[in-house]
Design an enzyme around this catalytic site. Structure first.
Site, PDB file in Angstrom:
ATOM      1  N   HIS A   1       0.884  -1.161   0.000  1.00  0.00           N
ATOM      2  CA  HIS A   1       0.000   0.000   0.000  1.00  0.00           C
ATOM      3  C   HIS A   1       0.925   1.214   0.000  1.00  0.00           C
ATOM      4  O   HIS A   1       2.023   1.141   0.547  1.00  0.00           O
ATOM      5  CB  HIS A   1      -0.867   0.056   1.263  1.00  0.00           C
ATOM      6  CG  HIS A   1      -1.697  -1.155   1.469  1.00  0.00           C
ATOM      7  ND1 HIS A   1      -1.618  -1.937   2.607  1.00  0.00           N
ATOM      8  CD2 HIS A   1      -2.645  -1.736   0.690  1.00  0.00           C
ATOM      9  CE1 HIS A   1      -2.468  -2.930   2.514  1.00  0.00           C
ATOM     10  NE2 HIS A   1      -3.103  -2.842   1.365  1.00  0.00           N
TER      11      HIS A   1
ATOM     12  N   GLU B   1      -3.996  -4.061  -4.781  1.00  0.00           N
ATOM     13  CA  GLU B   1      -5.456  -3.981  -4.777  1.00  0.00           C
ATOM     14  C   GLU B   1      -5.896  -2.528  -4.669  1.00  0.00           C
ATOM     15  O   GLU B   1      -6.559  -2.141  -3.720  1.00  0.00           O
ATOM     16  CB  GLU B   1      -6.091  -4.840  -3.670  1.00  0.00           C
ATOM     17  CG  GLU B   1      -5.223  -5.125  -2.454  1.00  0.00           C
ATOM     18  CD  GLU B   1      -4.893  -3.928  -1.592  1.00  0.00           C
ATOM     19  OE1 GLU B   1      -5.766  -3.091  -1.327  1.00  0.00           O
ATOM     20  OE2 GLU B   1      -3.735  -3.829  -1.183  1.00  0.00           O
TER      21      GLU B   1
END
Length: 196
Positions: free
Chosen positions: A112, A150
């Site tokens: 992330h 993602e």
């Protein structure tokens, strides 16, 4: 004026990128020196919608503490030419919620990230730092054959850079906090395009 932080010896990864004419580096986040920096970044208007961490500094300190103690992830600060500009969380996908959405292998890694300092926007650095962090994860564990991601379907800017960084879309998935695009970057593909 941007502060330069860090000595080359402090970095887990440090490499000059001729494409951007700058050195990209990452070092493990340090609670003592980075809490205020991460707190400022989490409260930036461009960061709040994705991270939802516009909280008092004490709660950011707690968040850092939990991340440093969590064996399935490691938090990093990213630098360009010694200037801190981004925050990264590297995680083991099989132990993450993402691992429930595809047949995750033991050594799959994910990340992330956020660009905390808006002065780095629009300067062409994004693909270079994404490739650098992905390369770092492949170097960190030679058994990692795939780096996964993602990003939210709404993260158009990040999704635009994915093909430039050897990430391939695998479809959409539903996560607790977002609808996301499942992305894979295979070691062999990355090596062929960018080398290690």
């Amino acid at each position: 004026m941007l502060d330069r932080i860090g000595d080359k010896a402090d970095f887990a990864y440090c490499r000059f990128d001729p494409e951007i004419g700058a050195t990209v580096a990452f070092r493990l986040l340090d609670k003592e020196s980075d809490t205020e920096l991460l707190w400022r970044w989490m409260n930036q208007p461009h960061v709040v919608p994705q991270w939802k961490m516009a909280k008092p500094i004490e709660l950011i300190a707690d968040y850092i503490e939990r991340n440093l103690e969590d064996p399935h992830q490691d938090p990093y600060i990213g630098f360009i030419d010694g200037v801190p500009m981004s925050y990264w969380e590297a995680y083991w996908a099989k132990e993450d919620i993402l691992g429930q959405h595809y047949p995750a292998l033991e050594k799959d890694r994910g990340w992330h990230m956020l660009v905390g300092d808006p002065s780095f926007f629009g300067r062409g650095f994004a693909p270079a730092v994404i490739r650098a962090f992905t390369r770092f994860l492949f170097l960190d564990d030679p058994q990692t054959a795939k780096v996964v991601g993602e990003p939210a379907v709404s993260a158009r800017r990040l999704l635009r850079y994915a093909p430039e960084c050897a990430f391939e879309e695998q479809g959409e998935i539903e996560l607790p906090d977002k609808r996301a695009k499942l992305m894979f970057c295979h070691r062999e593909t990355f090596l062929q395009r960018f080398g290690i």
